[in-house]
Structure formats: structure tokens, C-alpha cells
Design a protein around this motif. Structure first.
Motif, mmCIF file in Angstrom:
data_model
loop_
_atom_site.group_PDB
_atom_site.id
_atom_site.type_symbol
_atom_site.label_atom_id
_atom_site.label_comp_id
_atom_site.label_asym_id
_atom_site.label_seq_id
_atom_site.Cartn_x
_atom_site.Cartn_y
_atom_site.Cartn_z
ATOM 1 N N ASN A 626 0.810 -1.221 0.000
ATOM 2 C CA ASN A 626 0.000 0.000 0.000
ATOM 3 C C ASN A 626 0.843 1.271 0.000
ATOM 4 O O ASN A 626 0.678 2.154 0.854
ATOM 5 C CB ASN A 626 -0.960 0.004 1.190
ATOM 6 N N ILE A 627 1.743 1.350 -0.954
ATOM 7 C CA ILE A 627 2.551 2.551 -1.139
ATOM 8 C C ILE A 627 1.961 3.371 -2.287
ATOM 9 O O ILE A 627 1.740 2.852 -3.382
ATOM 10 C CB ILE A 627 4.019 2.186 -1.432
ATOM 11 N N MET A 628 1.729 4.627 -2.030
ATOM 12 C CA MET A 628 1.125 5.501 -3.023
ATOM 13 C C MET A 628 2.100 5.742 -4.175
ATOM 14 O O MET A 628 3.255 6.109 -3.958
ATOM 15 C CB MET A 628 0.763 6.836 -2.364
ATOM 16 N N PRO A 629 1.671 5.534 -5.436
ATOM 17 C CA PRO A 629 2.558 5.814 -6.571
ATOM 18 C C PRO A 629 2.681 7.315 -6.825
ATOM 19 O O PRO A 629 2.077 8.139 -6.126
ATOM 20 C CB PRO A 629 1.855 5.105 -7.733
ATOM 21 N N LEU A 630 3.444 7.669 -7.840
ATOM 22 C CA LEU A 630 3.620 9.063 -8.233
ATOM 23 C C LEU A 630 2.260 9.721 -8.440
ATOM 24 O O LEU A 630 1.386 9.175 -9.109
ATOM 25 C CB LEU A 630 4.438 9.126 -9.527
ATOM 26 N N ASN A 631 2.078 10.895 -7.839
ATOM 27 C CA ASN A 631 0.798 11.591 -7.956
ATOM 28 C C ASN A 631 1.007 13.095 -7.918
ATOM 29 O O ASN A 631 1.994 13.595 -7.368
ATOM 30 C CB ASN A 631 -0.169 11.151 -6.859
ATOM 31 N N PHE A 688 -20.922 25.349 -4.201
ATOM 32 C CA PHE A 688 -21.403 24.475 -5.257
ATOM 33 C C PHE A 688 -20.193 23.846 -5.925
ATOM 34 O O PHE A 688 -19.101 24.427 -5.947
ATOM 35 C CB PHE A 688 -22.228 25.233 -6.305
ATOM 36 N N GLY A 689 -20.407 22.653 -6.475
ATOM 37 C CA GLY A 689 -19.296 22.042 -7.181
ATOM 38 C C GLY A 689 -19.661 20.709 -7.786
ATOM 39 O O GLY A 689 -20.772 20.190 -7.611
ATOM 40 N N MET A 690 -18.698 20.165 -8.512
ATOM 41 C CA MET A 690 -18.864 18.862 -9.136
ATOM 42 C C MET A 690 -17.547 18.112 -9.017
ATOM 43 O O MET A 690 -16.492 18.589 -9.452
ATOM 44 C CB MET A 690 -19.255 19.008 -10.610
ATOM 45 N N GLU A 691 -17.590 16.921 -8.394
ATOM 46 C CA GLU A 691 -16.423 16.062 -8.266
ATOM 47 C C GLU A 691 -16.441 15.023 -9.386
ATOM 48 O O GLU A 691 -17.499 14.531 -9.777
ATOM 49 C CB GLU A 691 -16.437 15.356 -6.906
ATOM 50 N N ASN A 692 -15.256 14.675 -9.882
ATOM 51 C CA ASN A 692 -15.124 13.693 -10.965
ATOM 52 C C ASN A 692 -16.044 14.077 -12.124
ATOM 53 O O ASN A 692 -16.976 13.341 -12.495
ATOM 54 C CB ASN A 692 -15.426 12.284 -10.451
ATOM 55 N N VAL A 693 -15.776 15.227 -12.693
ATOM 56 C CA VAL A 693 -16.657 15.835 -13.696
ATOM 57 C C VAL A 693 -16.974 14.882 -14.843
ATOM 58 O O VAL A 693 -18.121 14.792 -15.315
ATOM 59 C CB VAL A 693 -16.017 17.135 -14.236
ATOM 60 N N PHE A 694 -15.974 14.126 -15.309
ATOM 61 C CA PHE A 694 -16.168 13.266 -16.478
ATOM 62 C C PHE A 694 -16.564 11.836 -16.098
ATOM 63 O O PHE A 694 -16.494 10.935 -16.934
ATOM 64 C CB PHE A 694 -14.898 13.274 -17.324
ATOM 65 N N ASP A 695 -16.986 11.635 -14.832
ATOM 66 C CA ASP A 695 -17.508 10.351 -14.372
ATOM 67 C C ASP A 695 -16.528 9.217 -14.665
ATOM 68 O O ASP A 695 -16.897 8.158 -15.181
ATOM 69 C CB ASP A 695 -18.863 10.072 -15.032
ATOM 70 N N ARG A 696 -15.287 9.437 -14.316
ATOM 71 C CA ARG A 696 -14.223 8.478 -14.620
ATOM 72 C C ARG A 696 -14.302 7.258 -13.697
ATOM 73 O O ARG A 696 -14.484 7.397 -12.484
ATOM 74 C CB ARG A 696 -12.858 9.170 -14.441
ATOM 75 N N LEU A 697 -14.165 6.059 -14.263
ATOM 76 C CA LEU A 697 -14.061 4.838 -13.468
ATOM 77 C C LEU A 697 -12.604 4.644 -13.084
ATOM 78 O O LEU A 697 -11.731 4.557 -13.953
ATOM 79 C CB LEU A 697 -14.564 3.629 -14.259
ATOM 80 N N TYR A 698 -12.329 4.584 -11.783
ATOM 81 C CA TYR A 698 -10.958 4.465 -11.312
ATOM 82 C C TYR A 698 -10.953 3.818 -9.934
ATOM 83 O O TYR A 698 -11.987 3.738 -9.254
ATOM 84 C CB TYR A 698 -10.296 5.842 -11.230
ATOM 85 N N SER A 699 -9.794 3.363 -9.537
ATOM 86 C CA SER A 699 -9.584 2.880 -8.175
ATOM 87 C C SER A 699 -8.400 3.606 -7.580
ATOM 88 O O SER A 699 -7.313 3.632 -8.176
ATOM 89 C CB SER A 699 -9.325 1.369 -8.153
ATOM 90 N N HIS A 700 -8.602 4.198 -6.411
ATOM 91 C CA HIS A 700 -7.501 4.835 -5.706
ATOM 92 C C HIS A 700 -6.482 3.771 -5.320
ATOM 93 O O HIS A 700 -6.852 2.668 -4.889
ATOM 94 C CB HIS A 700 -8.026 5.545 -4.462
ATOM 95 N N PRO A 701 -5.183 4.042 -5.455
ATOM 96 C CA PRO A 701 -4.170 3.022 -5.165
ATOM 97 C C PRO A 701 -4.200 2.477 -3.742
ATOM 98 O O PRO A 701 -3.713 1.375 -3.495
ATOM 99 C CB PRO A 701 -2.856 3.754 -5.445
#
Length: 738
Positions: A626-631, A688-701
Motif C-alpha cells: 500500500n505505497i502511493m505511486p507518483l501523484n 457548489f461544485g462537481m467532483e469527478n466531472v467526467f464520471d471516470r471509473l478508477y480505483s484509488h491506489p
């Protein structure tokens, strides 16, 4: 009364722009106010302070106090329940970080660490979080090998002489993904020498949806409900928090009494085989701060009692077995009793030298028991996982800060801690557990560790446009109760003991030694003379850890520890905690630049952070878990008067350097776009706001393995699926002050 800032603290104040997202404000007087304290000031290199303004801007789209830290360079979060994440800092997380909440050293009372320290401080109650990412001075605490996080609730307010102060705040928010909603209320009544404040909050959400289908629709649980292919099972939660803070001041002395109560009736866990079905905590904290001619004195006396329950939620199978041998779930209960005393003194010896001395005492008791629920495996006895677990700490420290001249300041300190641990005899559900029970009960569990911490920090400021910070630390952490005393090698019991959310099963090791980390850190800050136009900060670091507590696959001891377990691939496996030699190294970069500024159109500022960390097992050559990669996080903010607009781009590389011993699952790289806007008046704020605007499918590392639905007690849970992040979510928030 305002406290004199130490020389190093003054220099740190001028360099707080090393955290660009939070240190750049148009109102310099607000920045000065937030570092003026009534307790002893503590110096350090490589630190960041999130003020109440920084935190209030995130409350509309974050319900987890730990999530406030995500935007800082080198910081991330182990995800889990919706309000109970674990901070990750430069390769270290959970118990390896020293986390203090209003001066209390809180301990997670759970075999899955579902109630970490920051989960007990509701977001609406937080006024300040100090993050010491690098080498923290010994006066900030021990029994950790990583950085230090100090979270504080709102400080007491008093009325002017002869006046009465009454004020309050009410706020609410709504987020479309998961139908998340919540609110908070605070009110204060004060005279010139007495203040009382009530703060209450609630947060509730259904399961959230990912940005696309990540599994098949339906549910492998015979008695569970059906889930859509994009629905993240066991991600719903509900939390309620209440606190009453009272304070009395007389001249240069202040006494505070804080009461806090938490009630979490349910919190699902998508990366654990169990869910939280109750968490009740009661805290009482008595704090004294005094200013004297010779310096200052701070004391804290606290107690916390926790009652924690786990069971299978509605997305996980509840009934196991058939006929007369049905098991009605798997009730698990934990009771924790945490008592502590701290005493710190800051002594102004002369214009150059400042000394800090102090002591900390902590007495912790833990009972972890699983009542019989029926069937062949879970009856007729109550399973005693940790029986009267004891973990007591006795620490003393001394620290010397010296301002040699206008360019050089140093801090040196040493700390000694005695950690005493023990646990009573245990028992299993039935005779199937007898061999492991007998082995544990015959072991010597009365263990005492003598731990030494030492730090040497320095800051060199040769000019108004650049400065340098560097230091060395030896820091030591003793194992927690689960790492030493979890005893069963039965597969089912091992799967219920998991501190990291990887779906595997774990057993403790009474022979573990304390971890000893040797860390070197260097920070270079470059900026304009006034630190208003631009700033760049670079921090390389390296840590060598002797007796790092990792895990190795087990093949002896019976139960799930078989020869086949050693070679199993692409599946969940069983491990025992073991000491190894480890190395962690990396670099954090952060910066900001004012791109445009005019009286008519306001100001546009660009900020950026970049973080990289690598962790290696020096004994085997394997990567640490569980080491975070480059970000990186890139942000463009427009501000004019009370209006703020922000576009944020979050970039994360793929995680392909994984821990083979644990069969850790790789994750793909991704980029997310977030949009936010807010307007603040004197007595109101809208967001007001929008998170993940483009509705991306992803998994946090760091999201862990997905075990959020189905027959999670069995070994049939599919391996290879990580917990996906949240899909698109639109949010709105409103805060009113009166």
C-alpha cells in the motif's frame, strides 16, 4: 492572552507557503491569528497548518476529517468507511503516525481499525490541523515512526470586558452520488471569563456509485439484496456527533473541560469482510494552559471509553449453514478504555535558548470478544480474541531550541518511553480452536519495551528569498495489541483481523520487536521576498526502519497456515506479522504562482503538488504494501472579494510496484477533474461544485480489495477487484452564522 512566538515558530510562519493550497491568503492578519496560541509553541521543519478557513472550504464535499489532508504534498488516505479514513504520510500510515486530537492520544479499538483517531473529531468541529510531515520534535509525542498530525477543535471565545457574547452557526450540505446529506449546529455563550459551546453534527449516505461498471450485477449472498454493476456495496454510513466545550480564564491562565459523544449506528466497509453496526464513544478532557514569567505550562487529563460492534450489513450474507446448524451472522464486540495524562513546560532561559520538558502517561485496556452465533464453527463458547489486553505507556522528554543568530536556528531533543503490554488467557468457539488456544495461553505475554527517540533539526535562512531545513530522527514504535496478541490461525478468525483492507487474514506474533526508524529529511524553499507572488518547495527524504512490522505467509500452526498458502497466487492468503528491515524514500514538491491580479477582475493563482515515495523490504527485495505511486494535483483558482472559483486536476500513476507476499492488487493510473465555486458574506457562505466531472471509473491506489458484498466470511469472494472511487457527484452547501 497572546503567546510569544518562539524564534523558529516565527520563521516557520514566514515559510508556511510550502503548502500553497492553504498558506496563500489575502488577509495576512488571519494567518497571524491562527498561529497565536495559549499553549506552548512547538517548532519543526517541514510543517503545514490548515486553518479553519482552509477546512470550512472543504466541508461541503468531505465528511471525513482525514480527507482534509489529501491535498497536501506527501499525504493521502487509506479508504474504508465513509467517515473513518486512515491518513497516509510518506509511506507510513495508521499507528505509525502520531495523531493527537485536542491533546489526546486516541487508539483504534477494532480488529479492522474502523474507529481511527481522526474519526472522533467531526469535520464541523475542527478548527485547525497541524501536519508535521517530516521530522517531528520529540515534544509532539512518541510511539510512532512517521510524521505527526495534531487536530484541534475550536478554541474558546470570550466576550469583551463587561459584555456578553452569543453567537452560532448552522450549516447543511447535499451530494448527489450516494444521496449524501448532513448538517451541523454550533452555539456559544460567553462572558469575559467563562465560555460554553455546543457543537452537533450528523452525516448520512447510501451506497455510492462508481464511474462505471466494475463487477457483475446481483449479489453472491443468498440472503442479500441485489446490487447494480456500478454500485459499491457496503459504502453507506450514518454518523452523529455531539460536544460541549467549557472554558474559564483568569489573567494568564485558562482551564477547559471538553465532553464529546459519538454515535455511529452503521458504517459499511467495502474493503473489510465485516461492517460497523455500532460505535459509541464518550470522551472527557480537562486541559490547563498557563503563562508565567519563566514560560508556559500545559496539562491534559483525559479518558475515552469506546463500545464498538461489527456484523454483516445488508450487502453481505448474514446466514451461514443449513438446517439446525445455521449461524446468525458473526457478532463481534470491542470495548476500549483509554486514559491519559500529559504535562509540558516551556522555559524561556534567555533570548537564545528555549527548553521544553514534559511527561506523558497512558493506560489502555481492550476487550475484543465474539459471542457464539450458532452453526458448527461459531458455538458454543464466546470467542475471546483479545482478553483484557493491556498497553501502557510512560514517557519523558527534553528539548532544546536555540536561535543562534538571524540565520540559524536548531532544535535538539531526546525522549524515552516504556511500553508495557499484556493479555489474559483466551478461548475459541469450540475444540477446533484448542491447539492455537493452548499455544497462546502458554506463551509469555508480559512484555516491556524501552524505546528511545532522538531528533536534531535545523533551519538556515541566508536571504529573504530562500531558506533550508534539514534534520535527523530516530523514532520508535511498539506493536499494537492486535499485531502482538491476535492468536487464532483458523481461516475465518484470521480474515476478521485485518488492519489494512487487503482481504487477507492475519495472526499476531508475541515475539515482535519495536520498530526503529532512522530518517533524514531536507527541505529547500525558494520564494519572492514577501512570499505573495511565488513559492517552490522541494523535500527529499529517506527512512531506514529496523524491525519494520511487515507480514509473511504462514505455513505452520495449523488452521489456514498450510504449505499451499506459501505458493498461492491470485487469491487471498494468510499471514503472520513479522519483523523485517525496510527502506522508504521519496520526494515532495509543491509550489504556487500568482498568474494575474487586478482590482477589477481579482486574482488568479496556480498551485501544484507532486509526490513520490517508494518502500522496499530490504530482506526479501519485495515492495512494501500500500505505497502511493507518483501523484500530482494541479489547481487554478480565481478569487475576488468573497468569491472563489477553482478547477482542480488530480493525476495518479498506475500502481505496479506491489507487495507480492500479500498478493496485492495493481491499480491503473487516472486523471480526475473537479470544479468548485463558493461565495462568502459576513454571515453566510454558499458552496457548489462537481467532483469527478467526467464520471471516470478508477480505483484509488490505497483503496484496498473489494469485499463489500456477498458471502464475505467464505473464501469464495472474487480476488482481483479493488474498491473503485466515487463517480460524478454534484454538491451544494450552505452555512449561516448568527
Amino acid at each position: 492572552m497572546k503567546k510569544r512566538l518562539s524564534p523558529l515558530a516565527l520563521m516557520i510562519l514566514t515559510g508556511l507557503a510550502s503548502a500553497p493550497l492553504y498558506a496563500v491568503h489575502e488577509h495576512d492578519d488571519e494567518m497571524l491569528d491562527r498561529v497565536t496560541v495559549t499553549a506552548a509553541s512547538v517548532p519543526t521543519v517541514d510543517s503545514t497548518t490548515l486553518s479553519e478557513n482552509d477546512i470550512s472550504s472543504q466541508r461541503a464535499y468531505k465528511s471525513d476529517t482525514a480527507a482534509f489532508l489529501n491535498d497536501l504534498a506527501g499525504m493521502s488516505m487509506y479508504s474504508g468507511g465513509g467517515v473513518s479514513g486512515l491518513p497516509f504520510m510518506r509511506g507510513f500510515a495508521d499507528d505509525r503516525l502520531r495523531i493527537k486530537v485536542d491533546g489526546m492520544d486516541l487508539i483504534s479499538a477494532c480488529a479492522n481499525h474502523m474507529n481511527p483517531p481522526l474519526s472522533y473529531l467531526a469535520p464541523s468541529r475542527v478548527s485547525e490541523i497541524q501536519v508535521y510531515s517530516g521530522i517531528a520534535p520529540v515534544s509532539l509525542g512518541g510511539d510512532s515512526i512517521g510524521g505527526t498530525i495534531i487536530a484541534k477543535s475550536k478554541q474558546p471565545e470570550f466576550a469583551d470586558e463587561g459584555q456578553t457574547l452569543s453567537k452560532g452557526e448552522i450549516g447543511s450540505y447535499y451530494r448527489s452520488n450516494g444521496d449524501a446529506r448532513g448538517g451541523h449546529l454550533s452555539t456559544t455563550l460567553a462572558s469575559e471569563d467563562f465560555s460554553i459551546t455546543y457543537t452537533g453534527s450528523t452525516a448520512k449516505a447510501n451506497n455510492y456509485n462508481a464511474g462505471g461498471n466494475f463487477k457483475q450485477a446481483g449479489n453472491a449472498a443468498t440472503d442479500g439484496r441485489s446490487l447494480d454493476a456500478d454500485e459499491v456495496g457496503s459504502s453507506a454510513y450514518e454518523s452523529r456527533n455531539h460536544a460541549i466545550d467549557m472554558a474559564y480564564k483568569l489573567d494568564n491562565h485558562q482551564l477547559q473541560l471538553k465532553f464529546a459523544h459519538q454515535d455511529i449506528p452503521f458504517q459499511g466497509w467495502p474493503n473489510q469482510r465485516m461492517d460497523m453496526t455500532e460505535n459509541r464513544s464518550n470522551q472527557i478532557n480537562l486541559i490547563y494552559n498557563g503563562m508565567f514569567d519563566w514560560g508556559s505550562l500545559e496539562t491534559s487529563l483525559y479518558r475515552e471509553k469506546t463500545h464498538h460492534k461489527m456484523q454483516f450489513g445488508e450487502d453481505k450474507q448474514f446466514l451461514y449453514g443449513s438446517g439446525m446448524m445455521i449461524a446468525n451472522g458473526m457478532p463481534m464486540e470491542t470495548e476500549g478504555d483509554n486514559r491519559g495524562l500529559t504535562l509540558k513546560a516551556e522555559i524561556n532561559a534567555n533570548n537564545r535558548d528555549l527548553f521544553r520538558i514534559g511527561t506523558e502517561l497512558q493506560r489502555y485496556r481492550l476487550d475484543d470478544f465474539w459471542e457464539a452465533s450458532g452453526g458448527m464453527m461459531m458455538a458454543p463458547n464466546t470467542f475471546l480474541n483479545i482478553n483484557n489486553g493491556e498497553r501502557d505507556r510512560y514517557g519523558v522528554f527534553a528539548e532544546w531550541e536555540a536561535a543562534w543568530n538571524s540565520q540559524w536556528t536548531t532544535v535538539a531533543g531526546v525522549r524515552h518511553e516504556t511500553v508495557k503490554m499484556n493479555a489474559d488467557d483466551v478461548q475459541g468457539y469450540n475444540a477446533m480452536y484448542q491447539a492455537a488456544t493452548d499455544a497462546f495461553n502458554a506463551s509469555d505475554r508480559d512484555i516491556t519495551d524501552h524505546n528511545i527517540d532522538a531528533t536534531l533539526l535545523a533551519r538556515f535562512k541566508p536571504a529573504a528569498t530562500h531558506d533550508y531545513e534539514f534534520g535527523y530522527a530516530q523514532k520508535t514504535r511498539s506493536p499494537n495489541l492486535y499485531e502482538r496478541f491476535a492468536w487464532s490461525t483458523h481461516g475465518m478468525a484470521m480474515r476478521m483481523v485485518n488492519l489494512v483492507g487487503d482481504g487477507n487474514g492475519y495472526v499476531g506474533n508475541v515475539d515482535l520487536d519495536p520498530e526503529i526508524a532512522h530518517t533524514l529529511s531536507f527541505t529547500a524553499n525558494f520564494h519572492d521576498a514577501k512570499q505573495h507572488d511565488w513559492h517552490v518547495s522541494l523535500t527529499p527524504y529517506i527512512s531506514y526502519v529496523d524491525d519494520f512490522i511487515d507480514a509473511e505467509r504462514c505455513s505452520t500452526g495449523g488452521g489456514a497456515c498450510t504449505a499451499a498458502n506459501l505458493t498461492s497466487e491470485n487469491d487471498f492468503i494468510y499471514l503472520q506479522y513479522q519483523n523485517v528491515s525496510a527502506k522508504l524514500y521519496g520526494m515532495d514538491v509543491s509550489g504556487f504562482k500568482t498568474l494575474y491580479q487586478s482590482e477589477k477582475w481579482g486574482q488568479i493563482t496556480g498551485t501544484a503538488t507532486l509526490s513520490y515515495v517508494r518502500g522496499k523490504n530490504r530482506d526479501t527485495g519485495d515492495d512494501l504494501y500500500n505505497i502511493m505511486p507518483l501523484n500530482s494535483t494541479l489547481s487554478l483558482e480565481h478569487s475576488k472579494n468573497g468569491w472563489r472559483n477553482n478547477i482542480e486536476w488530480v493525476l495518479v500513476a498506475g500502481k505496479d510496484k506491489v507487495n507480492n507476499e500479500r498478493n496485492e492488487i495493481e491499480t491503473a493510473g487516472y486523471g480526475l477533474v473537479n470544479l468548485r465555486t463558493s461565495y462568502e458574506w459576513k454571515q453566510a457562505r454558499v458552496d457548489f461544485g462537481m467532483e469527478n466531472v467526467f464520471d471516470r471509473l478508477y480505483s484509488h491506489p490505497l483503496s484496498g480489495a473489494y469485499v463489500g458484498q456477498g458471502a464475505t466470511m467464505n473464501t469464495s469472494v472474487p480476488w482481483g477487484v479493488t474498491v473503485p472511487g466515487m463517480g460524478r457527484s454534484v454538491y451544494a452547501g450552505l452555512t449561516l452564522k448568527f
